[in-house]
Scaffold this motif. Structure first.
Motif, PDB file in Angstrom:
ATOM      1  N   TRP A 260       0.839  -1.210   0.000  1.00 39.88           N
ATOM      2  CA  TRP A 260       0.000   0.000   0.000  1.00 39.88           C
ATOM      3  C   TRP A 260       0.875   1.262   0.000  1.00 39.88           C
ATOM      4  CZ3 TRP A 260      -0.308   3.060   4.669  1.00 39.88           C
ATOM      5  CH2 TRP A 260      -1.160   4.152   4.563  1.00 39.88           C
ATOM      6  N   LEU A 261       1.919   1.237   0.798  1.00 37.77           N
ATOM      7  CA  LEU A 261       2.813   2.405   0.809  1.00 37.77           C
ATOM      8  C   LEU A 261       3.472   2.610  -0.550  1.00 37.77           C
ATOM      9  CD1 LEU A 261       4.579   2.026   4.290  1.00 37.77           C
ATOM     10  CD2 LEU A 261       2.987   3.829   3.598  1.00 37.77           C
ATOM     11  N   MET A 262       3.687   1.489  -1.294  1.00 36.13           N
ATOM     12  CA  MET A 262       4.278   1.589  -2.623  1.00 36.13           C
ATOM     13  C   MET A 262       3.220   1.832  -3.701  1.00 36.13           C
ATOM     14  SD  MET A 262       7.405   1.332  -1.933  1.00 36.13           S
ATOM     15  CE  MET A 262       8.168   1.162  -3.518  1.00 36.13           C
ATOM     16  N   ASN A 263       1.996   2.161  -3.226  1.00 32.43           N
ATOM     17  CA  ASN A 263       0.906   2.503  -4.135  1.00 32.43           C
ATOM     18  C   ASN A 263       0.539   1.326  -5.050  1.00 32.43           C
ATOM     19  OD1 ASN A 263      -1.083   4.093  -5.158  1.00 32.43           O
ATOM     20  ND2 ASN A 263       0.241   5.219  -6.577  1.00 32.43           N
ATOM     21  N   ARG A 264       0.497   0.155  -4.470  1.00 30.51           N
ATOM     22  CA  ARG A 264       0.053  -1.022  -5.217  1.00 30.51           C
ATOM     23  C   ARG A 264      -1.146  -1.633  -4.530  1.00 30.51           C
ATOM     24  NH1 ARG A 264       5.727  -2.342  -5.700  1.00 30.51           N
ATOM     25  NH2 ARG A 264       5.534  -3.677  -3.885  1.00 30.51           N
ATOM     26  N   GLU A 265      -1.902  -2.369  -5.290  1.00 25.97           N
ATOM     27  CA  GLU A 265      -3.061  -3.044  -4.724  1.00 25.97           C
ATOM     28  C   GLU A 265      -2.828  -4.530  -4.586  1.00 25.97           C
ATOM     29  OE1 GLU A 265      -6.485  -2.017  -6.967  1.00 25.97           O
ATOM     30  OE2 GLU A 265      -6.527   0.045  -6.222  1.00 25.97           O
ATOM     31  N   HIS A 266      -1.674  -4.974  -4.997  1.00 22.73           N
ATOM     32  CA  HIS A 266      -1.320  -6.387  -4.874  1.00 22.73           C
ATOM     33  C   HIS A 266       0.059  -6.499  -4.239  1.00 22.73           C
ATOM     34  CE1 HIS A 266      -4.455  -6.509  -7.956  1.00 22.73           C
ATOM     35  NE2 HIS A 266      -4.682  -7.745  -7.546  1.00 22.73           N
ATOM     36  N   VAL A 267       0.218  -7.554  -3.485  1.00 25.14           N
ATOM     37  CA  VAL A 267       1.496  -7.775  -2.811  1.00 25.14           C
ATOM     38  C   VAL A 267       2.482  -8.384  -3.805  1.00 25.14           C
ATOM     39  CG1 VAL A 267       2.662  -8.941  -0.909  1.00 25.14           C
ATOM     40  CG2 VAL A 267       0.298  -8.159  -0.645  1.00 25.14           C
ATOM     41  N   TYR A 268       3.671  -7.836  -3.850  1.00 27.13           N
ATOM     42  CA  TYR A 268       4.753  -8.362  -4.669  1.00 27.13           C
ATOM     43  C   TYR A 268       5.783  -9.029  -3.743  1.00 27.13           C
ATOM     44  CZ  TYR A 268       3.371  -5.784  -8.913  1.00 27.13           C
ATOM     45  OH  TYR A 268       2.728  -5.322 -10.021  1.00 27.13           O
ATOM     46  N   PRO A 269       6.620  -9.878  -4.307  1.00 26.41           N
ATOM     47  CA  PRO A 269       7.683 -10.456  -3.466  1.00 26.41           C
ATOM     48  C   PRO A 269       8.543  -9.396  -2.802  1.00 26.41           C
ATOM     49  CG  PRO A 269       7.529 -11.621  -5.541  1.00 26.41           C
ATOM     50  CD  PRO A 269       6.600 -10.465  -5.651  1.00 26.41           C
ATOM     51  N   GLU A 270       8.709  -8.265  -3.487  1.00 26.41           N
ATOM     52  CA  GLU A 270       9.523  -7.196  -2.903  1.00 26.41           C
ATOM     53  C   GLU A 270       8.921  -6.693  -1.590  1.00 26.41           C
ATOM     54  OE1 GLU A 270       8.718  -7.575  -5.950  1.00 26.41           O
ATOM     55  OE2 GLU A 270      10.417  -7.184  -7.284  1.00 26.41           O
ATOM     56  N   ASP A 271       7.615  -6.748  -1.498  1.00 24.69           N
ATOM     57  CA  ASP A 271       6.959  -6.311  -0.256  1.00 24.69           C
ATOM     58  C   ASP A 271       7.298  -7.264   0.891  1.00 24.69           C
ATOM     59  OD1 ASP A 271       5.682  -4.196  -1.598  1.00 24.69           O
ATOM     60  OD2 ASP A 271       4.185  -5.602  -2.353  1.00 24.69           O
ATOM     61  N   ILE A 272       7.340  -8.535   0.568  1.00 27.99           N
ATOM     62  CA  ILE A 272       7.721  -9.509   1.598  1.00 27.99           C
ATOM     63  C   ILE A 272       9.187  -9.330   1.971  1.00 27.99           C
ATOM     64  CG2 ILE A 272       8.068 -11.972   2.008  1.00 27.99           C
ATOM     65  CD1 ILE A 272       5.541 -12.513   0.481  1.00 27.99           C
ATOM     66  N   HIS A 273      10.011  -9.131   0.935  1.00 26.00           N
ATOM     67  CA  HIS A 273      11.444  -8.961   1.220  1.00 26.00           C
ATOM     68  C   HIS A 273      11.681  -7.773   2.142  1.00 26.00           C
ATOM     69  CE1 HIS A 273      12.372 -11.008  -2.887  1.00 26.00           C
ATOM     70  NE2 HIS A 273      11.774 -11.808  -2.023  1.00 26.00           N
ATOM     71  N   ALA A 274      10.882  -6.730   1.946  1.00 29.85           N
ATOM     72  CA  ALA A 274      11.110  -5.492   2.699  1.00 29.85           C
ATOM     73  C   ALA A 274      10.952  -5.694   4.197  1.00 29.85           C
ATOM     74  CB  ALA A 274      10.152  -4.408   2.201  1.00 29.85           C
ATOM     75  N   VAL A 275      10.183  -6.711   4.582  1.00 33.14           N
ATOM     76  CA  VAL A 275       9.907  -6.885   6.012  1.00 33.14           C
ATOM     77  C   VAL A 275      10.298  -8.270   6.509  1.00 33.14           C
ATOM     78  CG1 VAL A 275       8.053  -5.172   6.041  1.00 33.14           C
ATOM     79  CG2 VAL A 275       7.527  -7.549   5.470  1.00 33.14           C
ATOM     80  N   PHE A 276      10.851  -9.091   5.619  1.00 25.82           N
ATOM     81  CA  PHE A 276      11.063 -10.498   5.964  1.00 25.82           C
ATOM     82  C   PHE A 276      11.995 -10.660   7.155  1.00 25.82           C
ATOM     83  CE2 PHE A 276      13.023 -14.713   5.326  1.00 25.82           C
ATOM     84  CZ  PHE A 276      11.870 -15.484   5.313  1.00 25.82           C
ATOM     85  N   HIS A 277      13.128 -10.028   7.078  1.00 26.78           N
ATOM     86  CA  HIS A 277      14.082 -10.205   8.173  1.00 26.78           C
ATOM     87  C   HIS A 277      13.515  -9.666   9.480  1.00 26.78           C
ATOM     88  CE1 HIS A 277      17.853 -10.455  10.320  1.00 26.78           C
ATOM     89  NE2 HIS A 277      17.610  -9.226  10.750  1.00 26.78           N
ATOM     90  N   GLU A 278      12.904  -8.490   9.416  1.00 26.81           N
ATOM     91  CA  GLU A 278      12.410  -7.847  10.630  1.00 26.81           C
ATOM     92  C   GLU A 278      11.283  -8.654  11.286  1.00 26.81           C
ATOM     93  OE1 GLU A 278      13.170  -6.341   7.850  1.00 26.81           O
ATOM     94  OE2 GLU A 278      14.848  -5.118   8.542  1.00 26.81           O
ATOM     95  N   ILE A 279      10.549  -9.402  10.477  1.00 28.08           N
ATOM     96  CA  ILE A 279       9.425 -10.146  11.032  1.00 28.08           C
ATOM     97  C   ILE A 279       9.804 -11.587  11.387  1.00 28.08           C
ATOM     98  CG2 ILE A 279       7.144 -11.095  10.439  1.00 28.08           C
ATOM     99  CD1 ILE A 279       6.499  -8.504   9.106  1.00 28.08           C
ATOM    100  N   ILE A 280      10.715 -12.166  10.648  1.00 24.28           N
ATOM    101  CA  ILE A 280      11.015 -13.585  10.824  1.00 24.28           C
ATOM    102  C   ILE A 280      12.203 -13.840  11.751  1.00 24.28           C
ATOM    103  CG2 ILE A 280      11.703 -15.683   9.597  1.00 24.28           C
ATOM    104  CD1 ILE A 280       8.793 -14.829   9.174  1.00 24.28           C
TER     105      ILE A 280
END
Lengths: 326, 344
Positions: B290-310
């Motif tokens: 959403w912050l990247m102005n998209r309506e669908h999740v891309y792998p890049e969105d997961i990458h952006a938070v993967f380390h911080e969440i996992i």
């Protein structure tokens, strides 16, 4: 001193005539042998006989350079007083071979005039003599008996001499005896031609190799079996339908991942071209591909009708980069 | 019509979120990535562990965030003698000499509490952890014979990872309650370091915080908007498959051909990410999309938070726990590098 009788005078006259005729014949033969074609005059043993008058005798015009197989003709025209006549049976037999001279043909024509008959005799000879060196041969003298009269008259056709030329020199022997030491011929240098040939073949080979390198799908040379070559091959086999778009994307993504060593995403395109500069020229195309792929895979937005064709084109261009051709 | 309203809301809130980021970036330099992650946590309504040394500006950062989103900011220091009651109330003698009881920092602001900072949480005893984790999960507390609701509270907790004496490590189950563990490090950029040293404006944290406009976001509407956002941002089947692969890779990295240079991958992981953790991963990824102005999740969105969440959710064998920070970072990086999308 005893005065000869008439018979003796006649015999002497005949002897003189024969002598003169022989001398003339010999001279004619000699002239012919000397290379001059002089028509011979027929003579008879009984030239003085009034019953026989030689009108003309034609011998071959050329008496030199006669070779085996040549035909030589003699034509004799003679007037014979009646009742004497020239019997056909008295003519020499066709096929008679005398010293290598074969009588090939005999023709006789006759024309009657008042009290005599004019005979035209054609004798055609063929030379079969074999000699290894030039030799004097002769058309044989012919003696043709006349009949019909009280006396035994004979028409004699003198021999005709000629030079026989052999076809081959008499000294012909084994070639080995004639062998002479040869100076080796100066060889024409072929090295330049060989060099040009080798260069041409090399260029041809390089060209063919280049064509194979550019267009071949299989792995024959370095970089030929690369990831993008395989991806290109797989995508090419896919039907260009919407159902296969994801599969085409999968092949291309796998190729990128294989080349990069890790999974490649849109954010890593710059790192990819930095690590693999052979793809630098396609940086924008690769970024566009990732944007397009994300739309297709993650938003469900279908590609256009030429989606797979576009991927195929990109895969081919990437394959060229992979092969260091771009 | 409803969709149009949602679109407008999404756009308006995104503008405000980006404005908040810019405002905080103006006072906290060199922490853009951390600020982005905190923004994501705020809109995903997740609690945050902060990882980093002392004096890097965590307090200023959180105070700035609190000022930007509105509501109240509370803070408590973790100490070995801190008791759960200290969070709920404190007693003192009043001016009249009689004992007085007031709400503690957790209840003091009531529903207005938007940011609660627990500094050095691992210095506190497990009893305190238990109370805190319960409040984080339930967002309400019964005290003084009534129910205190804390619906807008986001907890930020800092762990002191340098000193081990008199600390109580947060167990893995407790760590799992935190959506993210965000690293806050000293900036590497030399110019930024110079500015932090010599620019006098960084010497007064309170003044810095005041530079952030107050109330950029409306803290009491964040929960509702978060639900709207999560409903609106979609994840395709391909992305779901990818997320599942990532999850399995956290559980059994060796199966995906992942290796580490400094650890035996077959013995490293005791437990991978939890279902709650993977749910939070997708929640945060949606906020990033959403912050990247998209309506669908891309792998890049997961990458952006993967380390911080996992990373903080991974449970390592005890022999590797003392190297947790480095190993978790390395493992999450290898997982992202090895798991492909599309994979099949």
């Amino acid at each position: 001193m005893t005065i000869p009788s008439r018979t003796t005078w006649t015999a002497l006259l005949r002897l003189l005539t024969l002598t003169v005729l022989f001398a003339l014949g010999w001279l004619a033969s000699g002239a012919a042998l000397a290379g001059q074609a002089v028509p011979a005059v027929a003579s008879t043993e009984h030239a003085a006989d009034a019953e026989i008058r030689v009108l003309e005798l034609h011998n071959p015009k050329r008496s030199t350079g006669i070779q085996i197989g040549d035909y030589l003709e003699r034509r004799l025209q003679v007037e014979i007083a009646q009742p004497y006549q020239l019997a056909i049976s008295a003519l020499p037999l066709k096929g008679t071979n005398r010293h290598g001279i074969e009588l090939a043909d005999v023709r006789l024509e006759k024309t009657s005039v008042s009290a005599s008959t004019i005979y035209t005799l054609l004798l055609r000879y063929q030379v079969f003599a074999a000699s290894t060196s030039p030799a004097i041969l002769q058309l044989p003298a012919e003696r043709i008996a006349l009949n019909g009269g009280p006396r035994a008259l004979v028409l004699e056709v003198p021999a005709w001499h000629f030079w026989f030329s052999p076809l081959a020199a008499g000294t012909v022997g084994l070639a080995k005896t004639n062998l002479q030491p040869q100076v080796p011929p100066a060889l024409i240098s072929l090295s330049k031609h060989y060099q040009r040939l080798a260069l041409g073949l090399l260029c041809l080979l390089a060209g063919l190799t280049g064509l194979v390198y550019v267009h071949a799908d299989r792995r024959w040379l370095p970089f030929m079996g690369g990831a993008f070559a395989q991806a290109y091959r797989h995508i090419r086999r896919l039907p260009p339908t919407q159902q296969h778009e994801a599969q085409a994307l999968l092949h291309l993504h796998q190729a990128f991942d294989r080349v990069h060593g890790v999974s490649l995403f849109a954010a890593g395109v710059d790192d990819f071209v930095a690590a693999h500069p052979q793809f630098l020229s396609l940086r924008e195309d690769i970024a566009a591909f990732y944007a397009q792929s994300s739309q297709r895979l993650f938003t469900g937005q279908a590609g256009d009708a030429h989606f797979i064709d576009g991927l195929l084109t990109l895969a081919r261009r990437l394959r060229h980069c992979e092969r260091r051709l771009a | 019509m409803e969709t149009l309203v949602s679109q407008n809301q999404l756009t308006d809130w995104r503008d405000h979120a980006l404005k908040l980021e810019q405002a905080v970036q103006g006072v906290i330099v060199g922490q853009d990535k951390a600020i982005r992650h905190i923004t994501i946590a705020i809109f995903a309504r997740g609690h945050v562990l902060l990882e980093g040394g002392v004096g890097v500006g965590k307090t200023t950062l959180l105070q700035s965030i609190a000022r930007g989103i509105g509501g109240s900011y509370e803070r408590i220091e973790g100490t070995v003698d801190l008791m759960p009651n200290d969070l709920v109330y404190h007693t003192y003698l009043g001016s009249d000499g009689r004992p007085q009881i007031d709400e503690g920092p957790l209840l003091r602001s009531g529903e207005r509490l938007s940011v609660f900072f627990f500094n050095e949480i691992n210095r506190a005893r497990p009893q305190v952890h238990a109370l805190m984790l319960r409040v984080m999960a339930e967002r309400h507390l019964h005290a003084f014979k009534r129910e205190y609701r804390l619906p807008h509270m986001v907890v930020f907790a800092d762990r002191n990872q340098v000193e081990k004496n008199e600390t109580f490590e947060i167990p893995s189950a407790a760590r799992d309650r935190f959506m993210m563990e965000i690293p806050i490090h000293i900036p590497d950029d030399r110019d930024l370091r110079r500015a932090l040293m010599f620019d006098t404006r960084f010497q007064h944290a309170e003044t810095l915080t005041q530079q952030v406009p107050s109330g950029i976001l409306q803290y009491d509407q964040l929960n509702a908007f978060s639900d709207l956002l999560q409903r609106h941002i979609q994840a395709s089947e391909t992305l779901e498959e990818y997320a599942l692969d990532l999850w399995e890779a956290t559980q059994d990295p060796a199966r995906f051909g992942i290796t580490l240079d400094s650890a035996d991958i077959h013995r490293l992981v005791q437990a991978g990410a939890s279902p709650r953790g993977m749910g939070m991963l997708l929640k945060a990824a949606r906020v990033h999309a959403w912050l990247m102005n998209r309506e669908h999740v891309y792998p890049e969105d997961i990458h952006a938070v993967f380390h911080e969440i996992i990373a903080h959710r991974l449970v390592f064998q005890s022999m590797y726990e003392n190297r947790r920070t480095a190993l978790s970072r390395e493992l999450t990086s290898r997982i992202l590098a090895h798991i492909a999308v599309p994979a099949r």
